[in-house]
Structure formats: C-alpha cells, structure tokens
Design an enzyme around this catalytic site. Structure first.
Site, short mmCIF file in Angstrom:
data_model
loop_
_atom_site.label_atom_id
_atom_site.label_comp_id
_atom_site.label_asym_id
_atom_site.label_seq_id
_atom_site.Cartn_x
_atom_site.Cartn_y
_atom_site.Cartn_z
N GLN A 34 43.12 59.26 34.39
CA GLN A 34 42.75 59.57 35.66
C GLN A 34 43.93 60.52 36.02
O GLN A 34 44.97 60.50 35.42
CB GLN A 34 42.63 58.35 36.60
CG GLN A 34 43.68 57.52 36.49
CD GLN A 34 43.53 56.08 37.10
OE1 GLN A 34 42.28 55.93 37.51
NE2 GLN A 34 43.97 55.27 36.38
N GLY A 141 39.66 45.81 31.26
CA GLY A 141 39.32 44.68 31.94
C GLY A 141 38.12 43.84 31.58
O GLY A 141 37.92 42.59 31.26
N ASP A 158 40.62 43.87 41.25
CA ASP A 158 41.18 44.81 42.11
C ASP A 158 40.93 46.44 41.68
O ASP A 158 41.74 46.82 41.17
CB ASP A 158 42.61 44.55 42.40
CG ASP A 158 43.38 45.71 43.25
OD1 ASP A 158 42.63 46.43 43.88
OD2 ASP A 158 44.68 45.63 43.41
N SER A 159 39.61 46.37 41.90
CA SER A 159 39.17 47.81 40.96
C SER A 159 39.43 49.28 41.90
O SER A 159 39.46 48.97 43.18
CB SER A 159 37.74 47.83 40.33
OG SER A 159 36.99 47.80 41.56
N THR A 160 39.33 50.40 41.23
CA THR A 160 39.23 51.63 41.94
C THR A 160 37.72 51.64 42.14
O THR A 160 36.95 50.77 42.28
CB THR A 160 39.44 52.73 40.96
OG1 THR A 160 38.95 52.68 39.85
CG2 THR A 160 41.10 52.76 40.82
#
EC number: 2.5.1.16
Length: 278
Positions: A34, A141, A158-160
C-alpha cells in the site's frame, strides 16, 4: 503574494470527503502492499494515511484504540493471550497491555513498513511494541488465524477498510477461522465501518458472525477523523456477554474515552442501526 497552503483530502464516498490542513509531509513510502504517508496536520497532529485513507491521528487515536480493545478485554474475565490482526501502528497493543492479566499480546501485521514508520514517527501510539509481553509477527492475518486452533482468549481485528490486503478480513470464512482460533470461552471484535455509509457491510458481517458465535453484539463509538464520525464494532463471543460485565472492574485502568458508565451505553443503538442488523 498569498502564502500557499497544503490540504489533504480523503475521499470517503464518491460524493463526500474529509479535508484538513497539512503543515508538513513527514514521511511517504510505497510499500509492498500500500501507499503509506505520515502527515503533520494543523488540527489533529501527526496522521497515518494508508492508500489515501486516514488510519489514525495523535489527537483522536485514543477513541478508536480504547473502544476496540477494552470492550472485549473487560468482557472476558481473564484474557491471558490476545492477538491483534492488523493494527501495525501499535495503538491496540498499548491498550491491551494496560490489562495486568494479559501475559502475551501478539501483533499480526502483514506490512512491516507500517510498524517501522509508526515506531519512528508515532511513538505516542507505538510505544508498547517493544514491551516484553508484546510479540510482533509479520505475516498474513488470515493465514495466521487459519493455521492456529484453540489458541487465544481474545482476538481483535484492527483492519483497514475492506479493500486491498484487508478484503479477506470481512468474509465469512475468516470469521469461522477466528472461531476455531479462539479458546472454548474466547471472543473477538472487529471494526466494521460507518453505519451511515457501510450499511450493507455491517449487516452482512453481523449476520455472518451471528451464524457462527452464540453471542453477537454491535456497538458504536465516536471517532472524529473516520467517515461520518460514527463507527461500528462487531463482537462475537463463545460464552461471555458484554452486556453482563461487572463494570466496577473497569475503573482500574487509565483511559480518556472508555469508562464504566460508557461500557453498556455503547451497545444502545439508534433505531436506524437496529434496523440495519435486523
């Protein structure tokens, strides 16, 4: 001649954006996964941006990190082993380690460069990543969860946003793998976007989790720099109900957002949100 101003805009929907004044670009990189930027903003201090989307800022990070961490950790009576999927900035690990009973907190992050940039430029958030109770594992993950069974008391996703490397973290197969990765009385929570702009996603995730976990709850919090400011979290539990927590236990940790009175209030949903998850 007028002084030139620099502004950053995140396009949050096709028709709406979030804009703030930038005083300096601290760091930019194109990682394997990213585009990464750390910006100095006038209003919110330093800001972590991934693929053009705000992930966290120094000014409001406590709202998100406390909400996604302390609700599940106080719901479980004795969370010794905790995993965080994503969350390379380290804020969730910092909050987890406020709980003395936690023996080990694992950060499972696919993008090493997010961790490195956060440690260098966001020390207020990443400060617990070098704690002896924290262990960082650089891997996917989804792969990690699917390869480990009956291992964790609590898993925090705790993802985007559900694009790019995080797409698989919002699918039914992932929640089934999370169920198997948890111990027999384990529970998990995931951030599930804005009730204003992501109603289909919230509905689909809630019902997917509900089909797998005996107890499923949705709760809401306020995060100023996230789309609409109103954010949802979905919790799936094998045994413990967050609505039955002894809130007197909550007073013993240092927080800026989360408190005993707020815990149950988080689960009081506006009518339009109740309609989403019917």
């Amino acid at each position: 001649m007028a002084e030139m101003e620099l502004w950053f805009t995140e396009q949050q929907t096709p028709d709406l954006g979030f804009t703030c004044k930038i005083t300096k670009t601290i760091y930019t990189a194109k990682t394997q996964y990213q585009d990464l930027a750390i910006l100095e903003t006038k209003q919110f201090g330093r800001m972590l941006v991934l693929d053009g989307a705000v992930q966290t800022t120094i000014a409001d990070e406590f709202c998100y990190h406390e909400l996604i961490s302390h609700v599940p950790l106080f719901t479980h009576p004795n969370p010794k082993k905790v995993a965080v999927i994503g969350g390379g900035d380290g804020g969730v690990i910092r909050e987890i380690l406020k709980h003395d009973e936690v023996e080990k907190a694992y950060l499972i992050e696919i993008d090493r460069e997010v961790i490195e940039a956060s440690k260098k430029y966001l020390p207020e958030i990443s400060c617990a990543l070098d704690d002896e109770r924290a262990e960082v594992i650089i891997t996917d993950g989804i792969k990690f969860v699917s390869e480990n069974k009956n291992m964790f008391d609590v898993i925090i996703v705790d993802s985007t946003d559900p694009v790019g490397p995080a797409v698989g973290l919002f699918q039914d197969s992932f929640y089934k793998a999370v169920f198997e990765c948890l111990k027999e009385d384990g529970l998990f929570v995931a951030q599930t976007e804005s009730p204003f702009y992501d109603q289909d996603l919230i509905k689909n995730v809630f019902h997917a989790v509900k089909s797998i976990f005996p107890i499923t709850r949705l709760y809401l919090g306020f995060i100023p720099t996230y789309p609409s400011g109103l954010w949802s979290f979905t919790l799936g539990s094998k045994k413990y109900d967050p609505l039955e927590v002894d809130v007197s236990r909550i007073k013993r940790i240092d927080t800026k957002y989360y408190n005993p009175e707020l815990h149950k209030a988080l689960f009081a949903l506006p009518t339009f949100v109740q309609e989403i998850i019917k």
